[in-house]
Design a protein around this motif. Structure first.
Motif, PDB file in Angstrom:
ATOM      1  N   LEU A   1       0.820  -1.219   0.000  1.00 33.18           N
ATOM      2  CA  LEU A   1       0.000   0.000   0.000  1.00 33.18           C
ATOM      3  C   LEU A   1       0.849   1.262   0.000  1.00 33.18           C
ATOM      4  O   LEU A   1       0.555   2.209  -0.732  1.00 33.18           O
ATOM      5  N   THR A   2       1.891   1.294   0.819  1.00 31.78           N
ATOM      6  CA  THR A   2       2.731   2.494   0.862  1.00 31.78           C
ATOM      7  C   THR A   2       3.500   2.666  -0.443  1.00 31.78           C
ATOM      8  O   THR A   2       3.704   3.787  -0.905  1.00 31.78           O
ATOM      9  N   LEU A   3       3.896   1.553  -1.057  1.00 36.16           N
ATOM     10  CA  LEU A   3       4.601   1.637  -2.337  1.00 36.16           C
ATOM     11  C   LEU A   3       3.669   2.142  -3.440  1.00 36.16           C
ATOM     12  O   LEU A   3       4.068   2.955  -4.273  1.00 36.16           O
TER      13      LEU A   3
ATOM     14  N   ARG B   1       3.351   5.842  -2.963  1.00 31.91           N
ATOM     15  CA  ARG B   1       4.555   6.542  -3.427  1.00 31.91           C
ATOM     16  C   ARG B   1       4.564   6.637  -4.951  1.00 31.91           C
ATOM     17  O   ARG B   1       4.944   7.655  -5.518  1.00 31.91           O
ATOM     18  N   ARG B   2       4.175   5.560  -5.613  1.00 30.43           N
ATOM     19  CA  ARG B   2       4.140   5.554  -7.078  1.00 30.43           C
ATOM     20  C   ARG B   2       3.148   6.617  -7.590  1.00 30.43           C
ATOM     21  O   ARG B   2       3.464   7.372  -8.505  1.00 30.43           O
ATOM     22  N   ARG B   3       1.970   6.665  -6.993  1.00 34.91           N
ATOM     23  CA  ARG B   3       0.963   7.652  -7.417  1.00 34.91           C
ATOM     24  C   ARG B   3       1.446   9.081  -7.174  1.00 34.91           C
ATOM     25  O   ARG B   3       1.269   9.959  -8.025  1.00 34.91           O
ATOM     26  N   ARG B   4       2.047   9.316  -6.015  1.00 36.58           N
ATOM     27  CA  ARG B   4       2.540  10.652  -5.676  1.00 36.58           C
ATOM     28  C   ARG B   4       3.653  11.076  -6.643  1.00 36.58           C
ATOM     29  O   ARG B   4       3.677  12.213  -7.116  1.00 36.58           O
ATOM     30  N   PHE B   5       4.566  10.150  -6.935  1.00 32.13           N
ATOM     31  CA  PHE B   5       5.663  10.456  -7.860  1.00 32.13           C
ATOM     32  C   PHE B   5       5.103  10.733  -9.258  1.00 32.13           C
ATOM     33  O   PHE B   5       5.510  11.685  -9.923  1.00 32.13           O
TER      34      PHE B   5
END
Length: 95
Positions: free
Chosen positions: A44-46, A49-53
């Motif tokens: 979930l955290t990964l 992070r992918r969406r935010r990046f």
């Protein structure tokens, strides 16, 4: 009619796009540092992070002048995140 059209056209051309500093960071180490992936990451955290990046770096969201760098940054980030996901899913070896 033509007079009204001429009044709506800008008299000055827009300033050329300047690539932001963050888009100039295109090495694997720089992208890894930005992502700051830790050992305690979960799927979930990964994904977050992918969406935010991607929200800041996706080539489709940037002017043409920045797309080459943005594409490279996205490829590196996806590679790093995919590798982290694989590490999470790998079964731990018994001791």
């Amino acid at each position: 009619m033509q007079q009204a059209y001429c009044e709506l056209t800008p008299t000055e051309s827009p300033a050329p796009f300047a690539i932001p500093d963050f888009l100039k960071r295109i090495s694997l180490a720089e992208v890894a540092s930005e992502l700051a992936l830790g050992e305690a990451e979960t799927a979930l955290t990964l994904a977050a992070r992918r969406r935010r990046f991607a929200a800041a770096n996706h080539p489709d969201r940037l002017p043409a002048e920045a797309r080459l760098n943005a594409t490279l940054r996205m490829k590196l980030a996806n590679m790093l995140i995919d590798e982290a996901v694989r590490r999470i899913k790998k079964p731990s070896m018994p001791k």
